[in-house]
Scaffold this active site. Structure first.
Site, PDB file in Angstrom:
ATOM      1  N   GLU A 265       0.847  -1.199   0.000  1.00 59.13           N
ATOM      2  CA  GLU A 265       0.000   0.000   0.000  1.00 59.13           C
ATOM      3  C   GLU A 265       0.875   1.238   0.000  1.00 59.13           C
ATOM      4  O   GLU A 265       1.874   1.300   0.723  1.00 59.13           O
ATOM      5  CB  GLU A 265      -0.863   0.101   1.270  1.00 59.13           C
ATOM      6  CG  GLU A 265      -2.077  -0.751   1.349  1.00 59.13           C
ATOM      7  CD  GLU A 265      -2.831  -0.492   2.661  1.00 59.13           C
ATOM      8  OE1 GLU A 265      -2.762   0.644   3.183  1.00 59.13           O
ATOM      9  OE2 GLU A 265      -3.457  -1.428   3.155  1.00 59.13           O
ATOM     10  N   GLU A 319     -13.626   4.758  -0.106  1.00 58.10           N
ATOM     11  CA  GLU A 319     -14.435   3.896   0.760  1.00 58.10           C
ATOM     12  C   GLU A 319     -15.262   4.798   1.668  1.00 58.10           C
ATOM     13  O   GLU A 319     -14.788   5.280   2.694  1.00 58.10           O
ATOM     14  CB  GLU A 319     -13.526   2.958   1.564  1.00 58.10           C
ATOM     15  CG  GLU A 319     -12.782   1.963   0.690  1.00 58.10           C
ATOM     16  CD  GLU A 319     -11.840   1.083   1.481  1.00 58.10           C
ATOM     17  OE1 GLU A 319     -12.249  -0.016   1.904  1.00 58.10           O
ATOM     18  OE2 GLU A 319     -10.686   1.500   1.686  1.00 58.10           O
ATOM     19  N   LYS A 322     -15.749   4.206   5.590  1.00 56.70           N
ATOM     20  CA  LYS A 322     -14.571   4.032   6.434  1.00 56.70           C
ATOM     21  C   LYS A 322     -14.615   5.037   7.579  1.00 56.70           C
ATOM     22  O   LYS A 322     -14.880   6.223   7.374  1.00 56.70           O
ATOM     23  CB  LYS A 322     -13.314   4.241   5.591  1.00 56.70           C
ATOM     24  CG  LYS A 322     -12.089   3.592   6.154  1.00 56.70           C
ATOM     25  CD  LYS A 322     -11.009   3.573   5.095  1.00 56.70           C
ATOM     26  CE  LYS A 322      -9.875   2.681   5.535  1.00 56.70           C
ATOM     27  NZ  LYS A 322      -8.808   2.665   4.521  1.00 56.70           N
ATOM     28  N   GLU A 328      -9.238   9.559   5.242  1.00 54.20           N
ATOM     29  CA  GLU A 328      -9.322   8.097   5.188  1.00 54.20           C
ATOM     30  C   GLU A 328     -10.301   7.623   4.120  1.00 54.20           C
ATOM     31  O   GLU A 328     -10.191   6.514   3.603  1.00 54.20           O
ATOM     32  CB  GLU A 328      -9.743   7.539   6.549  1.00 54.20           C
ATOM     33  CG  GLU A 328      -8.704   7.693   7.642  1.00 54.20           C
ATOM     34  CD  GLU A 328      -7.523   6.766   7.449  1.00 54.20           C
ATOM     35  OE1 GLU A 328      -7.734   5.631   7.017  1.00 54.20           O
ATOM     36  OE2 GLU A 328      -6.394   7.183   7.716  1.00 54.20           O
TER      37      GLU A 328
END
Length: 434
Positions: A265, A319, A322, A328
Site C-alpha cells: 500500500e 471507501e 470508512k 481516510e
C-alpha cells in the site's frame, strides 16, 4: 552461395530467438503497478465494470483484502494477477487447523486468474491484538502446505511501517525488538520459501507530521535539495526511496538480503479536513503520478539502484463507510461512477513523467545534488504506531537519496537494454551475411 544458403536459415532463427529473449527481458524487468481494492463502501461499481476499468489501464496487479469471487470471475482471461488477502479474523482458525487452511485454499484460490501471493493478515503485528502474532507463522505454513504441487503462489503477510524501530537515517533501519518473537520466524519463512516482505509506507503521513514546503516537495518526488544519510553518504531525493531503503536496511541487518520487498500500500488522499495538511487533488495527483513515473524509470533507490519494486497504490475507489478522518475516505483513484479523480497516466499507452508542480507530464531537470551535499532538515519524521482498524497508519519518514552517478549507472536501464539488443542484432546480421 552454398555457405550463404547454409547460414541464412540459422541467422533467421538466431534473430528470432534473440528478439524473443530481448522482449522477454523487457517484460520481466518492468515493474508492475498494482492497486488496492477496498470494500468499506456501499456504492462500489459492479464487478464487471471494475474489471473493464482495470483492463483499460496499465495496472497489472490487484490487491484484495479478502476473497472477492465476483470480481475474480470478472477478471477471468485478463492479464491482471491477484494479491489475495486473508482477513486477520481468519488467522486463528487457519493457524490451528491444516484442514481449515486446505479448505480456504480450495475455496478461494481461483484457477482462472493468476494469484501472485496470499497475504495472511494486514498489519497484524501492529493490530493491537497480541494473540494474533504467535498464530501468524502457523497460518502461513498451513496455507503454503495446502497449495497444489507446482504452485508458484507465494505466501506472505503485510506490515505497517510501525514494525521499524529506526529509520532515520535510512541506513539505520531496524525492526522493533519486541516483535522479534513473531517477526523473526516469519522472516525465516520468507527466506526459505521465496516470499516477499510486504509493507505499507505512506509519505503522506510523514508530511502530515512535518508540513514544511521542502518536506512536501520531498514527499511528492518534486525538485528539492535532497536529504543526506550521514552514515551511508547517500543523498535521497524523495521520501518513498528513503522509506524503502530503511526497510531494506532492516532486512539486510537480519541477514535476509535475498528477501524481496513489495509495497502493498501507498497513496495520497485528494481530500481532507481543514487541519489535514496536504490532502488536495494536486498533491494526490503529483504523488501518485510521480510514483508511477519513478517506478517505470527503474532507477531504483540509492541503496538498490536499478532495482524497481512491485507497488500497489491505495486505492482504486474511495471507501465512503470508512471511519476516521475525512482523508481516510478520500484515497480513491476513481469515483464509483468510474470517472478518475485525477489523471496519473494509467491509461494504456499513456506516459507519465515526474512533476514539478503537481502537473503530471512535466519533466524537471534533475537536481544537481552530489553524494553528501544534500540539506538535512532539522528533523526527519519518525515512525508512529498504526491506527487500529485502519488500512492506513501514520508512517515514519527518512531521508531521500540519489548518489552521485546513480542516474548514469541505473537511470537508463531501458537504454542499456536497447544497446544490448543492437549488439545482438548486429551479430545476427553478421552471421546472415556470411
Amino acid at each position: 552461395m552454398g555457405v550463404r544458403r547454409r547460414w541464412q536459415p540459422d541467422a533467421a532463427v538466431i534473430f528470432r530467438l534473440l528478439h524473443g529473449a530481448f522482449l522477454f527481458h523487457l517484460a520481466a524487468s518492468q515493474s508492475f503497478i498494482g492497486v488496492n481494492y477496498g470494500t468499506i463502501a456501499d456504492n462500489l461499481p459492479p464487478a464487471a465494470s471494475t474489471a473493464s476499468l482495470l483492463t483499460s489501464t496499465s495496472i497489472g496487479k490487484l490487491r484484495l483484502y479478502e476473497p472477492q469471487p465476483d470480481l475474480v470471475a470478472a477478471l477471468a482471461g485478463s492479464d491482471i494477477s491477484i494479491l489475495l488477502g486473508v482477513p486477520n479474523s481468519d488467522v486463528p482458525s487457519l493457524a490451528s487447523s491444516p484442514a481449515a487452511a486446505a479448505s480456504w485454499d480450495a475455496a478461494n484460490i481461483p484457477t482462472t486468474v493468476s494469484v501472485s501471493a496470499i497475504s495472511v493478515g494486514n498489519e497484524l503485528l501492529n493490530s493491537g491484538d497480541p494473540t494474533l502474532g504467535p498464530q501468524l507463522l502457523p497460518a502461513m505454513q498451513n496455507l503454503l502446505a495446502a497449495l497444489p504441487a507446482g504452485s508458484t503462489t507465494k505466501v506472505s503477510t503485510v506490515h505497517s511501517m510501525a514494525v521499524l524501530a529506526s529509520s532515520d537515517p535510512p541506513s539505520s533501519g531496524s525492526f522493533h525488538e519486541d516483535l522479534a518473537a513473531s517477526l523473526d520466524p516469519v522472516l525465516e519463512f520468507l527466506h526459505q520459501n521465496g516470499g516477499p516482505f510486504m509493507i505499507n509506507p505512506y509519505p503522506y503521513f510523514a508530511y502530515a507530521s512535518d508540513t514544511r514546503e521542502e518536506t512536501l516537495a520531498f514527499c511528492l518526488f518534486q525538485p528539492n535539495p535532497g536529504r543526506v544519510d550521514a552514515v551511508s553518504g547517500l543523498t535521497y531525493m524523495n521520501m518513498f526511496d528513503a522509506q524503502l531503503d530503511a526497510i531494506r536496511a532492516a532486512l539486510d541487518g537480519k541477514g535476509y538480503t535475498d528477501v524481496e520487498i513489495v509495497i502493498a500500500e501507498t497513496g495520497w488522499p485528494y481530500k481532507g479536513a481543514v487541519d489535514e495538511a496536504g490532502a488536495t487533488p494536486d498533491n494526490a495527483k503529483a504523488y501518485n503520478g510521480n510514483l508511477v513515473a519513478h517506478l517505470k524509470s527503474e532507477v531504483g533507490t540509492p541503496r538498490t539502484p536499478g532495482k524497481s519494486v512491485d507497488t500497489y497504490i491505495f486505492a482504486l475507489y474511495d471507501e465512503d463507510l470508512k471511519p476516521g478522518r475525512v482523508s481516510e475516505r478520500s484515497f480513491g483513484l476513481y469515483q464509483a461512477d468510474l470517472t478518475a479523480n485525477y489523471d496519473i497516466g494509467l491509461a494504456k499507452g499513456s506516459g507519465t513523467t515526474p512533476s514539478t508542480s503537481g502537473q503530471i507530464g512535466v519533466t524537471p531537470a534533475p537536481p544537481q545534488v552530489q553524494a553528501g551535499s544534500g540539506v538535512t532538515p532539522t528533523g526527519f519524521c519518525v515512525t508512529t504506531g498504526s491506527v487500529p482498524g485502519s488500512t492506513q497508519q501514520e508512517q515514519q519518514g527518512s531521508s531521500c537519496y540519489m548518489p552521485a552517478g546513480a542516474a548514469a549507472q541505473t537511470g537508463h536501464a531501458g537504454m542499456q537494454q536497447l544497446v544490448w539488443f543492437c549488439i545482438l542484432l548486429s551479430l545476427a546480421m553478421l552471421v546472415e551475411s556470411r
